[in-house]
Design an enzyme around this catalytic site. Structure first.
Site, PDB file in Angstrom:
ATOM      1  N   TYR A 146       0.856  -1.192   0.000  1.00 38.31           N
ATOM      2  CA  TYR A 146       0.000   0.000   0.000  1.00 38.31           C
ATOM      3  C   TYR A 146       0.886   1.235   0.000  1.00 38.31           C
ATOM      4  O   TYR A 146       1.786   1.374   0.824  1.00 38.31           O
ATOM      5  CB  TYR A 146      -0.890  -0.011   1.249  1.00 38.31           C
ATOM      6  CG  TYR A 146      -1.776   1.204   1.396  1.00 38.31           C
ATOM      7  CD1 TYR A 146      -2.807   1.454   0.477  1.00 38.31           C
ATOM      8  CD2 TYR A 146      -1.617   2.092   2.452  1.00 38.31           C
ATOM      9  CE1 TYR A 146      -3.634   2.559   0.621  1.00 38.31           C
ATOM     10  CE2 TYR A 146      -2.439   3.195   2.594  1.00 38.31           C
ATOM     11  CZ  TYR A 146      -3.447   3.436   1.683  1.00 38.31           C
ATOM     12  OH  TYR A 146      -4.262   4.532   1.822  1.00 38.31           O
ATOM     13  N   ASP A 176       9.380   2.725   0.458  1.00 38.94           N
ATOM     14  CA  ASP A 176       8.305   3.424   1.161  1.00 38.94           C
ATOM     15  C   ASP A 176       8.388   3.018   2.631  1.00 38.94           C
ATOM     16  O   ASP A 176       7.901   1.961   3.027  1.00 38.94           O
ATOM     17  CB  ASP A 176       6.965   3.029   0.535  1.00 38.94           C
ATOM     18  CG  ASP A 176       5.783   3.697   1.232  1.00 38.94           C
ATOM     19  OD1 ASP A 176       5.970   4.237   2.342  1.00 38.94           O
ATOM     20  OD2 ASP A 176       4.677   3.663   0.672  1.00 38.94           O
ATOM     21  N   LYS A 187       4.299   9.125   9.350  1.00 39.52           N
ATOM     22  CA  LYS A 187       3.808   8.499  10.582  1.00 39.52           C
ATOM     23  C   LYS A 187       4.710   8.783  11.789  1.00 39.52           C
ATOM     24  O   LYS A 187       4.679   9.879  12.327  1.00 39.52           O
ATOM     25  CB  LYS A 187       3.598   7.006  10.373  1.00 39.52           C
ATOM     26  CG  LYS A 187       2.528   6.746   9.278  1.00 39.52           C
ATOM     27  CD  LYS A 187       1.869   5.410   9.410  1.00 39.52           C
ATOM     28  CE  LYS A 187       0.964   5.106   8.230  1.00 39.52           C
ATOM     29  NZ  LYS A 187      -0.408   4.875   8.549  1.00 39.52           N
TER      30      LYS A 187
HETATM   31  C1  PLP Z   1       3.494   2.113   3.425  1.00 33.98           C
HETATM   32  C2  PLP Z   1       2.541   3.257   3.319  1.00 33.98           C
HETATM   33  N1  PLP Z   1       2.709   4.170   2.354  1.00 33.98           N
HETATM   34  C3  PLP Z   1       1.888   5.230   2.227  1.00 33.98           C
HETATM   35  C4  PLP Z   1       0.829   5.413   3.083  1.00 33.98           C
HETATM   36  C5  PLP Z   1      -0.064   6.608   2.943  1.00 33.98           C
HETATM   37  O1  PLP Z   1       0.173   7.501   3.985  1.00 33.98           O
HETATM   38  P1  PLP Z   1      -0.960   8.536   4.445  1.00 33.98           P
HETATM   39  O2  PLP Z   1      -2.038   7.745   5.091  1.00 33.98           O
HETATM   40  O3  PLP Z   1      -0.232   9.448   5.403  1.00 33.98           O
HETATM   41  O4  PLP Z   1      -1.409   9.270   3.236  1.00 33.98           O
HETATM   42  C6  PLP Z   1       0.613   4.493   4.112  1.00 33.98           C
HETATM   43  C7  PLP Z   1      -0.504   4.647   5.059  1.00 33.98           C
HETATM   44  O5  PLP Z   1      -0.814   3.806   5.852  1.00 33.98           O
HETATM   45  C8  PLP Z   1       1.483   3.382   4.224  1.00 33.98           C
HETATM   46  O6  PLP Z   1       1.313   2.454   5.172  1.00 33.98           O
END
Ligand code: PLP
Length: 436
Positions: free
Chosen positions: A143, A245, A273
């Site tokens: 994700y 990521d 986060k």
């Molecule tokens: C690995 C990863 N990338 C991107 C995102 C997207 O981040 P945001 O919710 O701050 O837009 C998340 C959200 O949980 C994530 O777990």
């Protein structure tokens, strides 16, 4: 039985004017309704019915220091009267950028955004501009936010996902234009042969290979030994950038994230986060030659709230705590998490429940499966989700809040007494599962 009467009533009221009663679709995943919390303190959340929950959701990751960590709250409170957004720089941005670049393994330059979704979009645009190619290779079960460009094959129904060795891209939501599917390639994760074949099929087309270094969203699965470095080498052989990521693993898998933990360096990395302990902040960090295309080549990135005063103040205060003693807090976190994982596994054995506890001490998952722990999205999707939902509900009844999918996030506020209390609650919850 715990009562959720007030949450149920407020949810009914909220739904009249707040679409679906929530501000993010992932928050539907709650019983008996999306709960309303009055406050959080340390490892605990207090809902509006007066129930106290030991919280292992932690905002889905940000609350690495627990809820309302006093030093971060004080720093943010002290900054409030200075203002919030200037459409200009404030000195904390430069200070935070310098400290992050000194700390993070492969970030020579960073740029701030307000959410992980936006940071991913920036990283993908940078890669496309830098390489002059359009297609991004991503992995099934990973994700990278909810944008049209990234919310592809994040949790695809397996009857739509094609063969495991050559998955087809699946749009994650109605409303996504079919055209975006033409700009991605999707690959099964944790298998270098599959990646090599996918890169070969798209020779000369791939701008970047992007992945969660630990596949947290698709199931708290660690990379196989050598996979990250092998993937990086393959990406480079094909002229593609390697993007990690670290929205979840950053400041959680260790002080230097998954890259520090596994000894690998990305061309671009995304953090969010835990970096600001609960305040909205994300960033892209990476090679100066790629990052500086923002200036040299006019690659566009904007955002009204980027680098806002309070997020900067929060991140600096959080970093003071997290980086102290070169990450002493993480050594504790690791020990507590290990204790919890092993404790849960032992309880499952005692109750003869087919539970596998897998992942990193600060972010792991409980799977219901009689086989070994899953190693990719398809194996994770094959685990018994209904049994996990029943376990989630039983845990909540005993005062422990884990994610419905079975994910457990840990914070520095989860000290040994909290872990012991959790294990006693999990013991009762498992006994109940067996009875029913
Ligand atoms: C690995 C990863 N990338 C991107 C995102 C997207 O981040 P945001 O919710 O701050 O837009 C998340 C959200 O949980 C994530 O777990």
């Amino acid at each position: 039985m715990r009562s959720y009467e007030k949450s149920v009533a407020l949810y009914e009221t909220a739904r009249r004017h707040l679409a679906g009663g929530v501000s993010s679709n992932v928050r539907y995943a709650s019983v008996p309704v999306p709960l309303f919390f009055a406050r959080g303190e340390g490892a605990r959340l207090h809902d509006i019915d007066g129930n106290v929950h030991i919280d292992y959701v932690l905002g889905n990751g940000p609350a690495i220091l627990g809820h309302a960590p006093p030093k971060v709250v004080e720093a943010v409170a002290a900054s409030l009267a200075e203002g919030q957004v200037f459409a200009a720089q404030n000195p904390r941005e430069a200070e935070l950028a310098e400290r992050l670049c000194a700390l993070l393994p492969s970030s020579e330059v960073v740029r701030f955004t307000s959410s992980g979704t936006e940071a991913v979009l920036m990283a993908m645009r940078l890669a496309r501009a830098f390489t002059g190619r359009d297609r991004i290779l991503k992995f099934e079960g990973h994700y990278h936010g909810w944008s049209d460009q990234a919310f592809i094959s994040a949790r695809p129904p397996l009857n739509e996902a094609g063969p495991a060795d050559a998955p087809v891209p699946v749009a994650g939501s109605p409303g996504m234009p079919a055209s975006v599917l033409g700009d991605v390639a999707v690959c099964g994760w944790n298998d270098l042969d599959l990646l090599a074949a996918a890169l070969e099929r798209h020779r000369g087309e791939i701008a970047a290979v992007i992945m969660e270094p630990v596949m947290v969203n698709g199931g708290a699965i660690e990379p196989a030994p050598g996979f990250l470095d092998g993937a990086r080498k393959l990406a480079h052989e094909h002229g593609a950038l390697f993007i990690l990521d670290e929205v979840i693993t950053g400041f959680r898998a260790g002080l230097r994230g998954a890259q520090g933990r596994y000894g690998v360096a990305a061309d671009l990395s995304i953090y969010a986060k835990a970096v600001a302990a609960g305040f909205p902040l994300a960033l892209v960090g990476g090679r100066a030659d790629v990052m500086n295309t923002l200036l040299d080549r006019g690659v566009m990135h904007g955002g009204t709230y980027n680098g806002n005063v309070q997020s900067m103040a929060a991140a600096l205060a959080a970093l003071d705590i997290l980086a102290a003693g070169d990450g002493a807090a993480y050594r504790d976190l690791e020990a507590r998490g290990k204790e919890l994982m092993e404790g849960l596994q032992a309880l499952a054995k005692k109750h003869r429940l087919p539970i596998v506890v897998q992942g990193l001490p600060a972010i792991f998952q409980t799977f219901f499966t009689s086989g070994p722990g899953p190693r990719n999205y398809r194996e994770s999707a094959a685990c018994d989700r209904d049994a996990m939902l029943a376990f989630h509900a039983a845990l909540q009844e005993e005062g422990v809040r884990a994610q419905q999918a079975g994910k457990w996030f840990l914070s520095t506020a989860h000290d040994r007494p909290v872990i012991e209390e959790t294990l006693a609650a999990a013991d009762r919850a498992m006994a109940k599962l067996v009875r029913h």
